[in-house]
Structures are given as structure tokens and as C-alpha cells.
Design a protein around this motif. Structure first.
Motif, PDB file in Angstrom:
ATOM      1  N   ARG A   1      -1.656 -16.402  -5.713  1.00 39.88           N
ATOM      2  CA  ARG A   1      -0.330 -15.774  -5.848  1.00 39.88           C
ATOM      3  C   ARG A   1       0.514 -16.490  -6.903  1.00 39.88           C
ATOM      4  O   ARG A   1       1.212 -15.848  -7.703  1.00 39.88           O
ATOM      5  CB  ARG A   1       0.395 -15.793  -4.501  1.00 39.88           C
ATOM      6  CG  ARG A   1      -0.105 -14.757  -3.507  1.00 39.88           C
ATOM      7  CD  ARG A   1       0.880 -14.547  -2.376  1.00 39.88           C
ATOM      8  NE  ARG A   1       1.062 -15.743  -1.573  1.00 39.88           N
ATOM      9  CZ  ARG A   1       0.318 -16.052  -0.510  1.00 39.88           C
ATOM     10  NH1 ARG A   1      -0.668 -15.253  -0.145  1.00 39.88           N
ATOM     11  NH2 ARG A   1       0.556 -17.147   0.178  1.00 39.88           N
TER      12      ARG A   1
ATOM     13  N   TYR B   1       8.358 -17.536 -15.428  1.00 38.58           N
ATOM     14  CA  TYR B   1       8.246 -18.187 -14.116  1.00 38.58           C
ATOM     15  C   TYR B   1       7.719 -19.607 -14.269  1.00 38.58           C
ATOM     16  O   TYR B   1       8.232 -20.543 -13.647  1.00 38.58           O
ATOM     17  CB  TYR B   1       7.322 -17.366 -13.217  1.00 38.58           C
ATOM     18  CG  TYR B   1       7.304 -17.833 -11.778  1.00 38.58           C
ATOM     19  CD1 TYR B   1       8.344 -17.536 -10.916  1.00 38.58           C
ATOM     20  CD2 TYR B   1       6.229 -18.572 -11.281  1.00 38.58           C
ATOM     21  CE1 TYR B   1       8.328 -17.951  -9.595  1.00 38.58           C
ATOM     22  CE2 TYR B   1       6.201 -19.005  -9.968  1.00 38.58           C
ATOM     23  CZ  TYR B   1       7.255 -18.688  -9.126  1.00 38.58           C
ATOM     24  OH  TYR B   1       7.246 -19.114  -7.815  1.00 38.58           O
TER      25      TYR B   1
ATOM     26  N   GLU C   1      -3.135 -10.327 -14.239  1.00 36.38           N
ATOM     27  CA  GLU C   1      -3.983 -10.748 -13.123  1.00 36.38           C
ATOM     28  C   GLU C   1      -5.344 -11.225 -13.597  1.00 36.38           C
ATOM     29  O   GLU C   1      -5.944 -12.117 -12.981  1.00 36.38           O
ATOM     30  CB  GLU C   1      -4.143  -9.601 -12.123  1.00 36.38           C
ATOM     31  CG  GLU C   1      -4.813 -10.044 -10.833  1.00 36.38           C
ATOM     32  CD  GLU C   1      -4.667  -9.027  -9.716  1.00 36.38           C
ATOM     33  OE1 GLU C   1      -5.306  -9.232  -8.667  1.00 36.38           O
ATOM     34  OE2 GLU C   1      -3.920  -8.050  -9.890  1.00 36.38           O
TER      35      GLU C   1
ATOM     36  N   ASN D   1       5.679 -17.907 -20.330  1.00 37.72           N
ATOM     37  CA  ASN D   1       5.820 -17.238 -19.054  1.00 37.72           C
ATOM     38  C   ASN D   1       7.105 -17.740 -18.398  1.00 37.72           C
ATOM     39  O   ASN D   1       7.252 -18.941 -18.146  1.00 37.72           O
ATOM     40  CB  ASN D   1       4.598 -17.539 -18.180  1.00 37.72           C
ATOM     41  CG  ASN D   1       4.688 -16.909 -16.808  1.00 37.72           C
ATOM     42  OD1 ASN D   1       5.389 -17.404 -15.933  1.00 37.72           O
ATOM     43  ND2 ASN D   1       3.972 -15.806 -16.624  1.00 37.72           N
TER      44      ASN D   1
ATOM     45  N   LYS E   1       1.812 -15.240 -10.933  1.00 36.61           N
ATOM     46  CA  LYS E   1       3.187 -15.327 -11.433  1.00 36.61           C
ATOM     47  C   LYS E   1       3.292 -16.148 -12.718  1.00 36.61           C
ATOM     48  O   LYS E   1       4.192 -15.920 -13.533  1.00 36.61           O
ATOM     49  CB  LYS E   1       4.092 -15.949 -10.362  1.00 36.61           C
ATOM     50  CG  LYS E   1       4.306 -15.067  -9.148  1.00 36.61           C
ATOM     51  CD  LYS E   1       5.247 -15.743  -8.158  1.00 36.61           C
ATOM     52  CE  LYS E   1       5.499 -14.869  -6.941  1.00 36.61           C
ATOM     53  NZ  LYS E   1       6.427 -15.507  -5.974  1.00 36.61           N
ATOM     54  N   THR E   2       2.395 -17.116 -12.909  1.00 31.99           N
ATOM     55  CA  THR E   2       2.482 -17.991 -14.082  1.00 31.99           C
ATOM     56  C   THR E   2       1.509 -17.587 -15.186  1.00 31.99           C
ATOM     57  O   THR E   2       1.338 -18.326 -16.150  1.00 31.99           O
ATOM     58  CB  THR E   2       2.223 -19.456 -13.691  1.00 31.99           C
ATOM     59  OG1 THR E   2       0.920 -19.568 -13.096  1.00 31.99           O
ATOM     60  CG2 THR E   2       3.267 -19.945 -12.701  1.00 31.99           C
TER      61      THR E   2
END
Length: 492
Positions: free
Chosen positions: A222, A24, A231, A22, A226-227
Motif C-alpha cells: 500500500r 507523497y 501500480e 512523487n 503511494k510512493t
């Protein structure tokens, strides 16, 4: 966001079978790990700087050992304080605190005109080092998905190694300057990246697990989105973190009939020292053991005193001494990156056992080469080359096993409530042993010779291999919440 709402979201999903990075999460781990660059730079640059410090300040070999080892001893206090600090102010601001403290120490060292001022700078920098060594792996572990956690949590060691190499290169580049100026520039220049790191860390997010500890579920969600790959995975990770927090962390009444959580590390030391469960004792033995053997290997001392080792082998020109250390730094940097890339594929145990056994054999070869050179006045080239190759092999095997895996293991085996302070306790042992060995390495070597010292370290690595084989379970591919069960299984 309410806990019940989170738990009613998407159904539980299985972990992905194939590792994917990932971007991020990688960016966050890199930013956190850059703090470790300062630690490595100090180790690398001091190995060459002490040659000039000793001449410029007219200090003895014993004082040099105190200067070198004092940073590691004082980093013990930073490590011990970092757990409570990071539970209270957060992982991110603890990284900023670490860089700022190191900056003050580096500037004081660069301006020192006496042994006392130089030692004061080392003490301040040491406290910053202690904070850095604990917080970077913990932050990286807490923000990483399970399938890539080994790679991301090993990045601090990769940056330590890159920092060591940069220190060697700076030593070589500045060695031609006047001796009353070059070493000041060598140690003081570390202030520049410390400022950049402090600014860069401010743009990265807080650890989602720390946010859950504080009851800030929406912010944690949140960051997890992102990581994570999607979802659904983020929801699953958040549910596991919340469950672990509910099982381990206290809640208080919010005044409206609901409960809230705002954990700041209260009572953890009592749980670790006074009333540990069998499971927690097993975690402490594993974490403290791997940190003890990491430094009992003599790695930090070998890095700091490589020029002295090579000088005894017959390399006497100072620029050549510094140049040879660059070769060692390149080998060390290459293999730590290899280990980081394969850590999540092969697991912690295989690479750790390979690394410690390889170190034992390499140290034995280095001992043989050193013993041979002790009895030869002409210093044959083949024996010098053997010692250089053996030192590079020692550092390479360290970079495959103990180097990166110590940080990974220390940061992932403790449960959420105990993670920061449990890791800080283990790493404080790391720093204490490093300081003791750094401050006695030359003295002991003068009594039993470098050859005898390397044979002693080889024996310690044999003991370490046996310890790791029987005590450390494999943690590859498991979430931080699942790892706790490994130590439960050990009791059955």
C-alpha cells in the motif's frame, strides 16, 4: 498478501528515464527530515550562545569546549543504539524517540544554572541527535524511488543547514536581551519544534522495507503504491525488496506449514565485526570513510566557533559577530539546496569531488588570510573580507559535497539486513570525530594558530578527495537492491 501472489503480478518494468517527484514520497521525506532541523538549530544557536554562557556561568574556555563537544561525543551512543532500535520498533517511532530525547535535553539546558546541569542537558540532547542523524536519511532512502532518492535523502542535510541559519537568526534577534536570560531562551526554544515534529511524524507511514522485514507485505504494498508512479512500478519495487529480504533475512515456521519473517536486527553486529564478507568490508570502508572525512573537515567546529574565528580576524563587536554568521548561514543554505536539486542529475561522485577539492582550496585561502592577520595589529579591511569570504566558501563547498552526500551514501549502500545498524556504525564514527574536533579545536588553534589549523584541515581535504576518487562507486539512479552489486563488481 502472499509473496507468490506479488511475484506473479505485473511484469518487470524498467526504471523511468526521466526524474519525477512523487508528492507523497516527498512529503514523507520532508516530515522525517524535519527532525534534523533540531540538530542544525543546536549547532547554529550554540555558536552565539556560548559567548553569553561563558560570561553568565563564569566557565573557562576548556569548559566551553567540553559543553560544545559533549553533545557530539554523546550522540555517538544514540547513533550506535539507533540501528538496533529502528530494526526493533520501526523507523517512524525511532524518529519520535529522537525528537523526544532532544526535547528533554533542550529544556534542561535552558534551565541550567551551573556547568554540571548544562553539561547534563547537552548529554541528553546528544543522544537524541545521534538517533536523528541516522534515522532520517535511512527512512528517506527506504521510502524513495530510485530516480529521486538522492534529492530526498539529502533533505536531512538541507534541514540541518536551515536549522543552523535559524539558530544564527535567533542569536542575532535575542542578543540584546540580558545576558543571564538570552542564552537560556536561545537553547530552550528548540523544545517547541521538537514537540511539533513528534506530533507530525505520527501521521507519516512506516518504511516499506522495514514492513517487509517484519513480513507485513500488504502494508508495504500500500505504501509503495503511494510512493510510485503507478501500480506496476510499485509491484516491481516490492518484488526487488522481497527478493533482497529472502536472500538475506531469516524466516521462521508459522505453524501451518508456511514461513514468516520478523527480523529485529539479530546477529548483524557479528556479521559486521566478526565475519564480514569482502563486499561488506568494502561497504564499511566506504561508509566509515565518508563519515570520518565529513567531520575531519572541521565543519562542525567551524560552525560552532565561527565567532571566535572572526574575532581573531578583527571583528570584535558581538552583534556584528553574530550578524556575520548569518551571511555564512545563508550561503550554506543556498548551496545545500543546489546540491540536493542536482544530486540525481550529476551523481554523487562529481559533486563530492567538487566539494572536497573546493573545501581544500578555500581552507588554504582562509589559512593564508588568518596568517596575514596574525602579524598585523591594524587588521586591514581587505584581509577581514577575505577571511569572511573564505569561511563562506568552505561552508558552501561542504554543502555541495560532504554535507548532503554523506547522509545519502551512508543510508543507501548497505543491504536491507545491514542497513540500519551499518549506517548507525558509520554515523557513530561521524559523531566521535565531530566530538573530538569540537572539544580540541580551540586548544589546537591556540598552539598552532587558526591559520595553522586551517592549513591542516586543507591537507585533510586533499587526502579525502583521493580517497573518494578511488573507493566510492557511483550509485545514482540505482535501486537500493541494485547498489549491492556495485561492491560485488569491485571484487572482480
Amino acid at each position: 498478501m502472499e509473496v507468490a501472489e506479488i511475484e506473479n503480478q505485473a511484469p518487470k518494468i524498467s526504471s523511468p528515464s526521466k526524474k519525477s517527484f512523487n508528492k507523497y514520497a516527498v512529503s514523507c521525506a520532508i516530515l522525517a527530515s524535519t527532525n534534523s532541523l533540531l540538530v542544525g538549530y543546536d549547532m547554529g544557536v550554540m555558536s552565539g550562545a556560548v559567548l553569553y554562557i561563558q560570561d553568565d556561568l563564569k566557565i573557562s574556555q576548556s569548559q566551553i569546549q567540553v559543553v560544545v563537544g559533549s553533545l557530539n561525543i554523546c550522540s555517538l551512543f544514540g547513533s550506535l543504539a539507533s540501528g538496533k532500535t529502528s530494526d526493533f520498533i520501526g523507523r517512524r517511532f525511532t524518529i519520535v524517540l529522537a525528537a523526544g530525547t532532544f526535547l528533554m535535553g533542550a529544556l534542561l539546558m535552558g534551565m541550567a544554572n551551573s556547568f554540571a546541569l548544562l553539561l547534563a542537558g547537552r548529554i541528553i540532547a546528544g543522544i537524541g541527535v545521534g538517533y536523528s542523524l541516522m534515522i532520517a536519511p535511512v527512512y528517506s532512502a527506504e521510502i524513495s524511488p530510485a530516480m529521486t532518492r538522492g534529492f530526498l535523502t539529502s533533505l536531512p542535510e538541507a534541514f540541518i543547514t536551515i536549522g543552523i541559519l535559524l539558530g544564527y537568526i535567533v542569536n542575532y534577534a535575542l542578543s540584546g536581551l540580558p545576558e543571564n536570560f538570552n542564552w537560556r531562551l536561545m537553547v530552550g526554544i528548540a523544545g517547541i519544534p521538537a514537540i511539533c515534529i513528534s506530533a507530525g511524524v505520527m501521521i507519516m507511514p512506516e518504511s516499506p522495507r522495514w514492513l517487509v522485514m517484519k513480513g507485513r507485505m500488504a502494508e508495504a504494498k500500500r505504501i509503495l503504491v503511494k510512493t510510485s508512479e503507478n501500480e506496476e512500478e510499485a509491484n516491481e519495487r516490492l518484488r526487488e525488496i522481497i527478493k533482497a529480504a529472502d536472500d538475506a533475512l531469516p524466516t521462521t515456521n508459522a505453524g501451518d506449514g508456511s514461513s514468516e519473517r520478523n527480523f529485529s536486527g539479530e546477529g548483524v553486529w557479528k556479521e559486521l565485526f566478526l565475519h564480514p564478507t569482502k563486499k561488506v568490508r568494502r561497504m564499511l570502508v566506504a561508509a566509515i570513510g565518508i563519515n570520518f572525512f565529513m567531520q575531519a573537515s572541521g565543519n562542525d567546529a567551524v560552525v560552532y566557533y565561527t565567532p571566535e574565528v572572526f574575532k581573531s580576524a578583527g571583528i570584535v563587536n558581538r552583534k556584528e559577530l553574530v550578524g556575520v554568521t548569518i551571511i555564512m548561514g545563508l550561503a550554506k543554505a543556498f548551496f545545500v539546496l543546489v546540491s540536493a536539486l542536482f544530486l540525481d542529475r550529476f551523481g554523487r561522485r562529481p559533486l563530492l569531488l567538487l566539494g572536497t577539492l573546493g573545501m581544500a582550496i578555500s581552507l588554504a585561502c582562509l589559512g593564508l588570510g588568518s596568517k596575514f592577520l596574525e602579524h598585523k595589529d591594524d587588521k586591514p579591511l581587505w584581509a577581514i573580507v577575505l577571511c569572511v569570504i573564505a569561511v563562506c566558501a568552505v561552508e558552501s563547498f561542504f554543502s555541495i559535497g560532504l554535507g548532503p552526500i554523506t547522509w545519502v551514501y551512508s543510508s543507501e549502500i548497505f543491504p536491507l539486513r545491514l542497513r540500519a545498524q551499518g549506517s548507525s556504525l558509520a554515523i557513530s564514527v561521524n559523531r566521535l570525530v565531530s566530538g573530538i574536533i569540537s572539544m580540541t579545536f580551540l586548544t589546537i588553534s591556540s598552539k598552532i594558530t587558526f591559520g595553522g589549523m586551517f592549513f591542516l584541515l586543507a591537507g585533510i581535504m586533499v587526502i579525502a578527495t583521493v580517497f573518494f576518487y578511488y573507493v566510492l562507486p557511483e550509485t545514482k539512479g540505482k535501486t537500493l537492491e541494485e547498489i549491492e552489486a556495485l561492491f560485488d563488481d569491485k571484487e572482480n
